[in-house]
Design a protein around this motif. Structure first.
Motif, PDB file in Angstrom:
ATOM      1  N   LYS A  67     -18.815  25.832  28.465  1.00 30.68           N
ATOM      2  CA  LYS A  67     -19.621  25.901  29.696  1.00 30.68           C
ATOM      3  C   LYS A  67     -21.066  25.527  29.403  1.00 30.68           C
ATOM      4  O   LYS A  67     -21.599  25.856  28.343  1.00 30.68           O
ATOM      5  CB  LYS A  67     -19.584  27.319  30.271  1.00 30.68           C
ATOM      6  CG  LYS A  67     -18.205  27.782  30.654  1.00 30.68           C
ATOM      7  CD  LYS A  67     -18.263  29.207  31.154  1.00 30.68           C
ATOM      8  CE  LYS A  67     -16.863  29.699  31.472  1.00 30.68           C
ATOM      9  NZ  LYS A  67     -16.868  31.103  31.881  1.00 30.68           N
ATOM     10  N   GLU A  69     -23.734  26.778  30.511  1.00 25.88           N
ATOM     11  CA  GLU A  69     -24.603  27.940  30.291  1.00 25.88           C
ATOM     12  C   GLU A  69     -24.513  28.424  28.839  1.00 25.88           C
ATOM     13  O   GLU A  69     -25.488  28.945  28.312  1.00 25.88           O
ATOM     14  CB  GLU A  69     -24.303  29.055  31.282  1.00 25.88           C
ATOM     15  CG  GLU A  69     -23.305  30.066  30.864  1.00 25.88           C
ATOM     16  CD  GLU A  69     -23.111  31.166  31.896  1.00 25.88           C
ATOM     17  OE1 GLU A  69     -22.756  32.260  31.473  1.00 25.88           O
ATOM     18  OE2 GLU A  69     -23.300  30.948  33.099  1.00 25.88           O
ATOM     19  N   GLU A  72     -26.919  26.218  26.996  1.00 24.74           N
ATOM     20  CA  GLU A  72     -28.299  26.602  27.317  1.00 24.74           C
ATOM     21  C   GLU A  72     -28.705  27.849  26.553  1.00 24.74           C
ATOM     22  O   GLU A  72     -29.817  27.918  26.008  1.00 24.74           O
ATOM     23  CB  GLU A  72     -28.445  26.813  28.824  1.00 24.74           C
ATOM     24  CG  GLU A  72     -28.321  25.529  29.619  1.00 24.74           C
ATOM     25  CD  GLU A  72     -28.198  25.779  31.121  1.00 24.74           C
ATOM     26  OE1 GLU A  72     -28.365  26.930  31.570  1.00 24.74           O
ATOM     27  OE2 GLU A  72     -27.919  24.799  31.840  1.00 24.74           O
ATOM     28  N   ASN A  73     -27.822  28.853  26.494  1.00 26.75           N
ATOM     29  CA  ASN A  73     -28.119  30.079  25.749  1.00 26.75           C
ATOM     30  C   ASN A  73     -28.283  29.788  24.258  1.00 26.75           C
ATOM     31  O   ASN A  73     -29.173  30.338  23.603  1.00 26.75           O
ATOM     32  CB  ASN A  73     -27.024  31.134  25.963  1.00 26.75           C
ATOM     33  CG  ASN A  73     -27.048  31.707  27.356  1.00 26.75           C
ATOM     34  OD1 ASN A  73     -28.070  31.725  28.027  1.00 26.75           O
ATOM     35  ND2 ASN A  73     -25.899  32.172  27.808  1.00 26.75           N
TER      36      ASN A  73
END
Length: 85
Positions: A67, A69, A72-73
């Motif tokens: 994913k 996200e 991004e994390n």
């Protein structure tokens, strides 16, 4: 880091994890990111529970994640590690 990785950034984060991180099986861990390399040292790996970054010779790299996200994390973790003293 979305389109192109800066080799200096990746290698600096890798070294910081090796210097400041806890030694774990096969590498070093800092802030949830594990750093290790292949036997010849030409390919380095940075990974957390969701993302794996393979960074190799001639600045070739590949991210594995499911994913956006998660990526991004992971990027936020690398930036935070790069700013550590």
């Amino acid at each position: 880091m979305k389109n192109e990785l800066d080799s200096r950034f990746v290698l600096a984060v890798f070294e910081k994890i090796r210097e400041k991180g806890e030694e774990v099986e096969g590498g070093h861990m800092l802030e949830g990111v594990k750093a290790y390399s292949d036997l010849d040292g030409y390919t380095v790996y940075l990974e957390d529970a969701f993302v794996n970054l393979r960074y190799g010779f001639h600045n070739q790299y590949h991210f594995d994640y499911e994913k956006a996200e998660q990526l991004e994390n992971f990027q936020r973790k690398l930036i935070a590690i790069s700013k550590m003293d």
